[in-house]
Design an enzyme around this catalytic site. Sequence first.
Site, PDB file in Angstrom:
ATOM      1  N   LYS A  82     -12.093  58.166  55.803  1.00 23.51           N
ATOM      2  CA  LYS A  82     -11.960  57.697  54.424  1.00 23.51           C
ATOM      3  C   LYS A  82     -11.491  58.854  53.550  1.00 23.51           C
ATOM      4  O   LYS A  82     -12.085  59.937  53.563  1.00 23.51           O
ATOM      5  CB  LYS A  82     -13.318  57.174  53.938  1.00 23.51           C
ATOM      6  CG  LYS A  82     -13.287  56.522  52.561  1.00 23.51           C
ATOM      7  CD  LYS A  82     -14.661  55.959  52.209  1.00 23.51           C
ATOM      8  CE  LYS A  82     -14.653  55.306  50.834  1.00 23.51           C
ATOM      9  NZ  LYS A  82     -15.994  54.788  50.478  1.00 23.51           N
ATOM     10  N   HIS A  89     -11.088  58.723  50.142  1.00 29.31           N
ATOM     11  CA  HIS A  89     -11.472  58.601  48.738  1.00 29.31           C
ATOM     12  C   HIS A  89     -12.990  58.422  48.666  1.00 29.31           C
ATOM     13  O   HIS A  89     -13.661  58.296  49.683  1.00 29.31           O
ATOM     14  CB  HIS A  89     -10.757  57.415  48.084  1.00 29.31           C
ATOM     15  CG  HIS A  89     -11.081  56.100  48.725  1.00 29.31           C
ATOM     16  ND1 HIS A  89     -10.468  55.674  49.888  1.00 29.31           N
ATOM     17  CD2 HIS A  89     -11.970  55.122  48.400  1.00 29.31           C
ATOM     18  CE1 HIS A  89     -10.949  54.490  50.236  1.00 29.31           C
ATOM     19  NE2 HIS A  89     -11.864  54.140  49.360  1.00 29.31           N
TER      20      HIS A  89
END
Length: 219
Positions: A102, A104
Site C-alpha cells: 500500500k 498511501h
Amino acid sequence: MTYQESFLRFMVDCGVLTFGEFTLKSGRKAPYFINAGNYHTGAQLLELGRYYAACMEAHHVPVETVFGPAYKGIPLAAAAAMAMADQYHKDVNFCYDRKEVKDHGEGGMFVGKKLTDGEKVVIIEDVMTSGKAMAEVYPKLKGAANVDITGMIITVDRMERALEGTQSAVQAVYEKYGVPVYAIVTMEDIIQGIRDGIIPGKEHLDAMLAYREQYGVSK
C-alpha cells in the site's frame, strides 16, 4: 476423544473431508478430498480457531504473533488468535500481509502488529500442498524484521511425496527454511479414524491404504 479425533468429525460434518475418487491438481487420483472452502459460517470459523490453538498448545509452539498469509490465511489466523485468548488466556498478536504494498495512508506490506526483531511468529495456513505459501511469505516476514518463525500450523498433513523428489511438502519446508510444520491431523490420523469408527468411510479404507502405499512418506 482427542482434539484430533474431534477435528476429524468436524471436517466430515462440515463437508470438508469427503471420500470417493478425485483428480487432484497434481493429476493423482485420490480417494479423499479436502475442501476448506466449505468452512463458511461463523460457528465453523470459531471452532476451527480452537483446533489451531489446541495444536499450538499440544506442541508447545512459542508464539507472540500469529501471521495469516493473504488471503485464505487471514481469517484462519484471526480465529486462532481469538481462540488462544479465549481458551488459553494468551493474548497473542495478529497480523497479515497484503498482496500488493500500500503506497498511501499508513502504507506498507503488513496489517496489524508491526513485526520486530526476535519476535516469535507462527504462520497459520490451511493445507500444505507444495510449500509455495512458505516460499512467498518467508522472505516477506524476514524482510520486515529478523523475526523468529517458530512454526507453521496447518489443518492436514497429506504425508505424500511432492511431484519431484522423495520428500513431502512439510519435510521440504523444514529442510529448506528450518521451520517445523505442525498439522492438526495427518493422513494416518484419517486412516485410523476410519478404522476406529470415529468417522465414516470404511468402504474407502482399502483405497486410502493403497494411496498411502503408492504416494506416502514417513513422518
